[in-house]
Design a protein around this motif. Structure first.
Motif, PDB file in Angstrom:
ATOM      1  N   VAL A   1       9.585   8.167 -11.388  1.00  0.00           N
ATOM      2  CA  VAL A   1       8.265   7.551 -11.519  1.00  0.00           C
ATOM      3  C   VAL A   1       8.396   6.077 -11.897  1.00  0.00           C
ATOM      4  O   VAL A   1       7.724   5.214 -11.322  1.00  0.00           O
ATOM      5  CB  VAL A   1       7.396   8.320 -12.541  1.00  0.00           C
ATOM      6  N   LEU A   2       9.278   5.794 -12.839  1.00  0.00           N
ATOM      7  CA  LEU A   2       9.477   4.402 -13.245  1.00  0.00           C
ATOM      8  C   LEU A   2      10.039   3.563 -12.092  1.00  0.00           C
ATOM      9  O   LEU A   2       9.633   2.416 -11.897  1.00  0.00           O
ATOM     10  CB  LEU A   2      10.403   4.322 -14.458  1.00  0.00           C
ATOM     11  N   GLU A   3      10.952   4.130 -11.338  1.00  0.00           N
ATOM     12  CA  GLU A   3      11.514   3.405 -10.195  1.00  0.00           C
ATOM     13  C   GLU A   3      10.428   3.089  -9.160  1.00  0.00           C
ATOM     14  O   GLU A   3      10.386   1.988  -8.615  1.00  0.00           O
ATOM     15  CB  GLU A   3      12.632   4.200  -9.548  1.00  0.00           C
ATOM     16  N   THR A   4       9.551   4.056  -8.895  1.00  0.00           N
ATOM     17  CA  THR A   4       8.476   3.811  -7.924  1.00  0.00           C
ATOM     18  C   THR A   4       7.484   2.779  -8.453  1.00  0.00           C
ATOM     19  O   THR A   4       6.996   1.945  -7.690  1.00  0.00           O
ATOM     20  CB  THR A   4       7.738   5.107  -7.544  1.00  0.00           C
ATOM     21  N   GLN A   5       7.207   2.811  -9.744  1.00  0.00           N
ATOM     22  CA  GLN A   5       6.296   1.827 -10.332  1.00  0.00           C
ATOM     23  C   GLN A   5       6.874   0.421 -10.237  1.00  0.00           C
ATOM     24  O   GLN A   5       6.168  -0.535  -9.914  1.00  0.00           O
ATOM     25  CB  GLN A   5       6.005   2.164 -11.792  1.00  0.00           C
ATOM     26  N   SER A   6       8.159   0.314 -10.520  1.00  0.00           N
ATOM     27  CA  SER A   6       8.815  -0.991 -10.436  1.00  0.00           C
ATOM     28  C   SER A   6       8.798  -1.508  -8.998  1.00  0.00           C
ATOM     29  O   SER A   6       8.513  -2.683  -8.753  1.00  0.00           O
ATOM     30  CB  SER A   6      10.247  -0.889 -10.941  1.00  0.00           C
ATOM     31  N   TYR A   7       9.098  -0.636  -8.056  1.00  0.00           N
ATOM     32  CA  TYR A   7       9.108  -1.029  -6.647  1.00  0.00           C
ATOM     33  C   TYR A   7       7.719  -1.472  -6.197  1.00  0.00           C
ATOM     34  O   TYR A   7       7.572  -2.484  -5.503  1.00  0.00           O
ATOM     35  CB  TYR A   7       9.614   0.126  -5.786  1.00  0.00           C
ATOM     36  N   ALA A   8       6.691  -0.734  -6.606  1.00  0.00           N
ATOM     37  CA  ALA A   8       5.320  -1.085  -6.223  1.00  0.00           C
ATOM     38  C   ALA A   8       4.928  -2.451  -6.791  1.00  0.00           C
ATOM     39  O   ALA A   8       4.312  -3.267  -6.102  1.00  0.00           O
ATOM     40  CB  ALA A   8       4.345  -0.013  -6.695  1.00  0.00           C
TER      41      ALA A   8
ATOM     42  N   ASN B   1       3.829  10.851  -9.077  1.00  0.00           N
ATOM     43  CA  ASN B   1       3.073  11.399 -10.212  1.00  0.00           C
ATOM     44  C   ASN B   1       2.509  12.782  -9.899  1.00  0.00           C
ATOM     45  O   ASN B   1       2.567  13.686 -10.731  1.00  0.00           O
ATOM     46  CB  ASN B   1       1.943  10.447 -10.620  1.00  0.00           C
ATOM     47  N   GLU B   2       1.971  12.960  -8.696  1.00  0.00           N
ATOM     48  CA  GLU B   2       1.397  14.247  -8.303  1.00  0.00           C
ATOM     49  C   GLU B   2       2.453  15.348  -8.264  1.00  0.00           C
ATOM     50  O   GLU B   2       2.173  16.493  -8.632  1.00  0.00           O
ATOM     51  CB  GLU B   2       0.731  14.132  -6.932  1.00  0.00           C
ATOM     52  N   LEU B   3       3.642  15.004  -7.798  1.00  0.00           N
ATOM     53  CA  LEU B   3       4.710  15.996  -7.697  1.00  0.00           C
ATOM     54  C   LEU B   3       5.443  16.208  -9.021  1.00  0.00           C
ATOM     55  O   LEU B   3       6.376  16.992  -9.090  1.00  0.00           O
ATOM     56  CB  LEU B   3       5.719  15.570  -6.627  1.00  0.00           C
ATOM     57  N   LYS B   4       5.004  15.476 -10.035  1.00  0.00           N
ATOM     58  CA  LYS B   4       5.615  15.574 -11.366  1.00  0.00           C
ATOM     59  C   LYS B   4       7.127  15.330 -11.297  1.00  0.00           C
ATOM     60  O   LYS B   4       7.933  16.090 -11.820  1.00  0.00           O
ATOM     61  CB  LYS B   4       5.300  16.912 -12.011  1.00  0.00           C
ATOM     62  N   CYS B   5       7.477  14.240 -10.617  1.00  0.00           N
ATOM     63  CA  CYS B   5       8.880  13.839 -10.515  1.00  0.00           C
ATOM     64  C   CYS B   5       9.401  13.430 -11.884  1.00  0.00           C
ATOM     65  O   CYS B   5       8.636  13.240 -12.829  1.00  0.00           O
ATOM     66  CB  CYS B   5       9.015  12.674  -9.539  1.00  0.00           C
TER      67      CYS B   5
ATOM     68  N   GLN C   1       0.831  -1.214   0.000  1.00  0.00           N
ATOM     69  CA  GLN C   1       0.000   0.000   0.000  1.00  0.00           C
ATOM     70  C   GLN C   1       0.861   1.259   0.000  1.00  0.00           C
ATOM     71  O   GLN C   1       0.584   2.213  -0.735  1.00  0.00           O
ATOM     72  CB  GLN C   1      -0.944   0.000   1.203  1.00  0.00           C
ATOM     73  N   TRP C   2       1.902   1.270   0.821  1.00  0.00           N
ATOM     74  CA  TRP C   2       2.792   2.426   0.866  1.00  0.00           C
ATOM     75  C   TRP C   2       3.515   2.613  -0.463  1.00  0.00           C
ATOM     76  O   TRP C   2       3.713   3.737  -0.924  1.00  0.00           O
ATOM     77  CB  TRP C   2       3.802   2.299   1.998  1.00  0.00           C
ATOM     78  N   ALA C   3       3.909   1.522  -1.077  1.00  0.00           N
ATOM     79  CA  ALA C   3       4.587   1.609  -2.369  1.00  0.00           C
ATOM     80  C   ALA C   3       3.654   2.199  -3.424  1.00  0.00           C
ATOM     81  O   ALA C   3       4.072   3.007  -4.251  1.00  0.00           O
ATOM     82  CB  ALA C   3       5.081   0.231  -2.802  1.00  0.00           C
ATOM     83  N   GLN C   4       2.386   1.812  -3.382  1.00  0.00           N
ATOM     84  CA  GLN C   4       1.419   2.361  -4.332  1.00  0.00           C
ATOM     85  C   GLN C   4       1.192   3.850  -4.076  1.00  0.00           C
ATOM     86  O   GLN C   4       1.051   4.634  -5.008  1.00  0.00           O
ATOM     87  CB  GLN C   4       0.097   1.588  -4.258  1.00  0.00           C
ATOM     88  N   GLN C   5       1.190   4.243  -2.806  1.00  0.00           N
ATOM     89  CA  GLN C   5       1.060   5.661  -2.477  1.00  0.00           C
ATOM     90  C   GLN C   5       2.280   6.436  -2.967  1.00  0.00           C
ATOM     91  O   GLN C   5       2.152   7.585  -3.396  1.00  0.00           O
ATOM     92  CB  GLN C   5       0.878   5.860  -0.976  1.00  0.00           C
ATOM     93  N   LEU C   6       3.426   5.820  -2.893  1.00  0.00           N
ATOM     94  CA  LEU C   6       4.648   6.453  -3.381  1.00  0.00           C
ATOM     95  C   LEU C   6       4.551   6.748  -4.879  1.00  0.00           C
ATOM     96  O   LEU C   6       4.965   7.807  -5.346  1.00  0.00           O
ATOM     97  CB  LEU C   6       5.850   5.563  -3.084  1.00  0.00           C
TER      98      LEU C   6
END
Length: 87
Positions: free
Chosen positions: A29-36, A20-24, A10-15
Motif C-alpha cells: 500500500v505504501l509503495e502504491t501511494q508513493s508511486y501515485a 486498499n480494497e484487496l487489503k494488501c 489516474q491509473w496509479a491512483q486506481q492502483l
C-alpha cells in the motif's frame, strides 16, 4: 506527453484503491501511494505547476521514508531504490 502523464496518474491512483480494497500488505500500500504521488508530481511538472509538483514529490519521499522506517532498518532513501531491486 501531458495526456499520457494524466492517464498514468489516474491509473496509479486506481492502483492505490485496489491495493486498499484487496487489503494488501502495508508495504504494498505504501509503495502504491508513493508511486501515485510521484506520478502526480510528474504530471504537475509537465503542466509547469511547480508548487504542486514539489508537494507531490515531497509526499512521495515522505511515504518512502515511512516505508524505510517500517522495514526496521536504517535504510536511507537512496538505499530504498537499490535494495528493492535486489529482492
Amino acid at each position: 506527453v501531458r495526456r499520457k502523464l494524466n492517464k498514468a496518474q489516474q491509473w496509479a491512483q486506481q492502483l492505490v484503491s485496489v491495493a486498499n480494497e484487496l487489503k494488501c500488505s502495508e508495504t504494498t500500500v505504501l509503495e502504491t501511494q508513493s508511486y501515485a504521488a510521484w506520478m502526480k508530481g510528474n504530471a504537475c511538472l509537465e503542466k509547469k505547476d511547480f508548487l504542486g509538483a514539489f508537494r507531490s514529490y515531497q509526499e512521495s519521499r515522505d511515504v518512502l521514508l515511512q516505508l524505510a522506517n517500517n522495514e526496521g532498518s536504517k535504510l536511507t532513501l537512496r538505499d530504498l531504490w537499490t535494495t528493492q531491486n535486489l529482492r
